[in-house]
Design an enzyme around this catalytic site. Structure first.
Site, PDB file in Angstrom:
ATOM      1  N   GLU A 163       4.809 -10.992   9.242  1.00 55.99           N
ATOM      2  CA  GLU A 163       4.278 -10.497  10.518  1.00 55.99           C
ATOM      3  C   GLU A 163       3.481 -11.517  11.337  1.00 55.99           C
ATOM      4  O   GLU A 163       2.267 -11.357  11.575  1.00 55.99           O
ATOM      5  CB  GLU A 163       3.424  -9.253  10.276  1.00 55.99           C
ATOM      6  CG  GLU A 163       4.207  -8.133   9.680  1.00 55.99           C
ATOM      7  CD  GLU A 163       3.468  -6.811   9.762  1.00 55.99           C
ATOM      8  OE1 GLU A 163       2.367  -6.758  10.307  1.00 55.99           O
ATOM      9  OE2 GLU A 163       4.025  -5.821   9.273  1.00 55.99           O
ATOM     10  N   GLU A 357       8.721  -3.344   4.651  1.00 59.98           N
ATOM     11  CA  GLU A 357       7.591  -2.404   4.639  1.00 59.98           C
ATOM     12  C   GLU A 357       7.924  -1.147   5.429  1.00 59.98           C
ATOM     13  O   GLU A 357       8.413  -1.254   6.557  1.00 59.98           O
ATOM     14  CB  GLU A 357       6.325  -3.013   5.261  1.00 59.98           C
ATOM     15  CG  GLU A 357       5.670  -4.080   4.444  1.00 59.98           C
ATOM     16  CD  GLU A 357       4.423  -4.605   5.126  1.00 59.98           C
ATOM     17  OE1 GLU A 357       3.808  -3.886   5.933  1.00 59.98           O
ATOM     18  OE2 GLU A 357       4.081  -5.780   4.873  1.00 59.98           O
TER      19      GLU A 357
HETATM   20  C1  GCO Z   1       1.082  -4.988   8.044  1.00 61.12           C
HETATM   21  C2  GCO Z   1       0.893  -5.690   6.799  1.00 61.12           C
HETATM   22  C3  GCO Z   1       0.399  -4.848   5.657  1.00 61.12           C
HETATM   23  C4  GCO Z   1      -0.357  -3.591   6.066  1.00 61.12           C
HETATM   24  C5  GCO Z   1       0.601  -2.413   6.183  1.00 61.12           C
HETATM   25  C6  GCO Z   1      -0.130  -1.181   6.717  1.00 61.12           C
HETATM   26  O1  GCO Z   1       2.214  -4.639   8.342  1.00 61.12           O
HETATM   27  O2  GCO Z   1       0.099  -4.842   8.760  1.00 61.12           O
HETATM   28  O3  GCO Z   1       2.087  -6.320   6.387  1.00 61.12           O
HETATM   29  O4  GCO Z   1      -0.436  -5.769   5.015  1.00 61.12           O
HETATM   30  O5  GCO Z   1      -1.314  -3.264   5.093  1.00 61.12           O
HETATM   31  O6  GCO Z   1       1.610  -2.714   7.082  1.00 61.12           O
HETATM   32  O7  GCO Z   1      -0.715  -1.507   7.942  1.00 61.12           O
END
Ligand code: GCO
Length: 452
Positions: A163, A357
């Site tokens: 990200e 994710e």
């Molecule tokens: C993100 C990160 C994760 C977060 C999850 C929830 O996408 O911000 O990769 O570390 O904890 O997505 O926000």
């Protein structure tokens, strides 16, 4: 048709969010150690000093993963644990920890997916400008090469960056994340170029040091979901999804961050506005950034509803209905984001997709019966996975899905206030309790989604 027979089902975490042991065995400081210890930056002043104490409890956690039917585990390596100063002397105890974790995973039949950067940037390099420093890609390449040489005999699946929209957008753009900077596009555009060069150099290093490895890249961005499935609204949603926003919000986009690594060029409509901020001679870097990838990853939690409009943009965002369902972290629940996102991304980049994710923050608690009942999470996952399977049925080349997250963990500036885990963590005792939905997810994994 459903998901491929070799579809990868798993769970994900990140180093700073679960490891703890922030000052142990030679680990160096990260920007998140500094930021979380700065008063007012993180809810309740929560830090990752202890987190889920995974550094000490990893053997129990891996055993629990196996019992939960997890066969693929995405985790990240903490750069400052390997190189306390970011470059220079390697910390053998840091390497030893990940050696032991990887060996434990393999001994339990779990395939490791290694994210090389998930936000815990070395403080020592931050003092040298971090991603602003034109030398930063070389620092990252050096760190990645050390990991490749040490772990590449057992780890074959890598994700370079997690990200960049967030670690630059929140860390250097609006200051809500570490290192808490508020920089204009004239700074963040060259920074983004260094980040993308870092990605390219990391891929090149992995290819040369780990023969046969599979490499991906995990940006994010809320997919645009058409208000109706008319061609006009679909075209509007596709256009909105890949548009680079106006300068003040430019960082929150898909195409600037993904066209360069995936297509070898920045998007024209972005270049017309942001190109003036790129470093002189940036064009010669594009072949380095554009390294072939085995999969294109994406973290998707929710989407924006878009319809065609008779305006200059040709589209407009549709507000969610009052009281529309949300998660505990106040993100809307929009399952179709996991259909339209993968569909639009595959159309554009023509690269196999892994969702690295997806998951839900719930108001989880241990009930009187000692269990954690989370029907909302199970329903969320069911709806999103049905949408994801629709994309597979329609021919989108989907290779995998990692639920975020294996454990409740440190949710950055929200501290421990949000619970995304498949496993409930009592932070006072470090007791783990598997949530109800994780038993359902076990069946989903075992049936390759046929039970959905
Ligand atoms: C993100 C990160 C994760 C977060 C999850 C929830 O996408 O911000 O990769 O570390 O904890 O997505 O926000």
């Amino acid at each position: 048709m459903g998901f491929r027979k070799d579809f990868i089902w798993g769970a994900a975490t990140a180093s700073y969010q679960i490891e703890g042991a922030a000052y142990e065995d030679g680990r160096g400081s990260s920007v998140w150690d500094r930021f979380s210890h700065t008063p007012g930056k993180v809810l309740g002043g929560h830090t990752g000093d202890v987190a889920c104490d995974h550094y000490h409890l990893y053997k129990d956690d891996v055993k629990l993963m196996q019992e939960m039917g997890i066969r693929n585990y995405r985790f990240s390596v903490a750069w400052p644990r390997i190189l306390p100063e970011g470059t220079g002397e390697v910390n053998q105890k840091g390497l030893d920890f990940y050696d032991k974790l990887i060996d434990e995973l393999l001994a339990h039949g779990i395939r490791p997916f290694m994210t090389l950067f998930h936000w815990d940037y070395p403080s020592a390099l931050q003092a040298c400008g971090a991603w602003e420093n034109p030398y930063s890609p070389v620092w990252f390449e050096n760190y990645v090469s050390i990991c490749a040489r040490r772990f590449g005999d057992r780890v074959k699946d890598f994700i370079t960056l997690n990200e960049p929209q967030c670690f630059i957008g929140l860390g250097y753009g609006n200051g809500k994340h570490a290192p808490g900077l508020l920089l204009p596009p004239s700074s963040t555009v060259p920074i983004a170029h260094n980040v993308l060069k870092s990605h390219g150099m990391a891929v090149r290093a992995l290819r040369s040091l780990v023969p046969g490895c599979r490499i991906g890249y995990a940006p994010c961005g809320d997919p645009c979901v058409p208000a109706t499935e008319t061609e006009a609204d679909i075209a509007a949603a596709r256009k909105a999804y890949f548009t680079v926003p106006p300068e003040e919000n430019w960082l929150w986009n898909i195409s600037w961050w993904s066209d360069a690594p995936m297509l070898g060029q920045y998007p024209e409509e972005g270049l017309s506005r942001l190109g003036k901020y790129l470093p002189a001679g940036w064009e010669k870097d594009m072949p380095l950034i554009h390294q072939p990838l085995d999969f294109y990853a994406q973290n998707i939690y929710n989407g924006r509803i878009v319809r065609a409009a008779d305006n200059a943009l040709g589209y407009e965002e549709v507000s969610k209905a009052p009281g529309a369902p949300k998660t505990a972290i106040q993100w809307y629940i929009t399952p179709d984001a996991l259909y339209w996102g993968p569909r639009f991304l595959y159309e554009r980049y023509k690269t196999p997709i892994i969702i690295t994710e997806n998951g839900m923050s719930c108001h989880d608690a241990v009930s009187l019966d000692g269990k954690v009942h989370d029907p909302n999470r199970q329903d969320y996952l069911h709806r999103y996975l049905l949408a994801y399977r629709r994309a597979a049925d329609e021919g989108v080349d989907l290779r995998g899905y990692f639920q975020w997250s294996f454990l409740d963990n440190y949710e950055w500036s929200e501290g421990y206030n949000e619970r995304f885990g498949m496993v409930y963590v009592d932070y006072a005792t470090q007791k783990r309790t598997v949530k109800d939905s994780a038993y359902w997810y076990k069946t989903v994994m075992e049936t390759n989604g046929e039970c959905l």
